[in-house]
Design a protein around this motif. Sequence first.
Motif, PDB file in Angstrom:
ATOM      1  N   ASP A   1       0.818  -1.220   0.000  1.00  0.00           N
ATOM      2  CA  ASP A   1       0.000   0.000   0.000  1.00  0.00           C
ATOM      3  C   ASP A   1       0.855   1.276   0.000  1.00  0.00           C
TER       4      ASP A   1
ATOM      5  N   HIS B   1      -3.701   1.836   7.516  1.00  0.00           N
ATOM      6  CA  HIS B   1      -4.677   1.093   6.710  1.00  0.00           C
ATOM      7  C   HIS B   1      -4.991  -0.224   7.405  1.00  0.00           C
TER       8      HIS B   1
ATOM      9  N   HIS C   1      -8.227  -3.595   7.655  1.00  0.00           N
ATOM     10  CA  HIS C   1      -9.479  -4.212   7.189  1.00  0.00           C
ATOM     11  C   HIS C   1     -10.312  -4.545   8.422  1.00  0.00           C
TER      12      HIS C   1
ATOM     13  N   HIS D   1     -13.263  -2.891   0.533  1.00  0.00           N
ATOM     14  CA  HIS D   1     -11.873  -3.090   0.915  1.00  0.00           C
ATOM     15  C   HIS D   1     -11.591  -2.888   2.406  1.00  0.00           C
TER      16      HIS D   1
HETATM   17 ZN   LIG Z   1      -6.010  -3.465   2.233  1.00  0.00          ZN
END
Ligand SMILES: [Zn+2]
Length: 221
Positions: free
Chosen positions: A76, A95, A97, A158
């Motif tokens: 990322d 970031h 999930h 996402h």
């Molecule tokens: Zn991701």
Amino acid sequence: MRLERLREELVDLHAELLRHQLVVWTGGNVSARDPETGLIAIKPSGVRYDDLTAASMVVLDPDGAVVEGDFAPSSDTASHLYVYRHRPDVFGVVHTHSRFATAFAAVGRPIPVYLTAHADEFGGPIPCAPFAFVGDDSIGRLVVEGIGRSPAILLRNHGVFTVGPNAQAAVKAAVMVEDIAATVWAALQLGTPDELDPEAVERLHRRYTTVYGQPGRRSDP
Ligand SMILES: [Zn+2]
């Protein structure tokens, strides 16, 4: 080793992601920008959280050239760097999930302000950006376009990106967005929660960001 303290902080902050159950296996990352040099340190790609060390972090310049590090940076990275290049006020990016926030992302649904804690921390709805593929800076572009003054944005199908004036603040935003998403999810099972009106949101947010906390320590995340 360059940026040693920042790298050590990143090891601790990745442990926070685990502690708050925001990530499984290797599916999340934290980066931090050094205010003095402008260099960015980020998690190496595919390395498990328990195996992260200060030395394993990758240091890059804002255009993505590796300055120091033996590993490839997180997949990322291009999106983190895009955010840093376009948001001079941002010094930390996260970031994840995380489960409940990503459930909202899965159905492409922003989170309106139903809770005072949400108004306090975010000052408005948590937006949801359209879908983009991982790999280049597409996600970073959507984050910069859609995040506004919120420290968090959902990414359709996402997960979540958060930003902050330092990496710890960005991690805190990642924790808070998940907490809010979990409570809102529960509320939606019980009925139809009432949205706070924008005036109340503004008032709560202003109070929280200017008056709340210990005098002299108000900017603490
Ligand atoms: Zn991701």
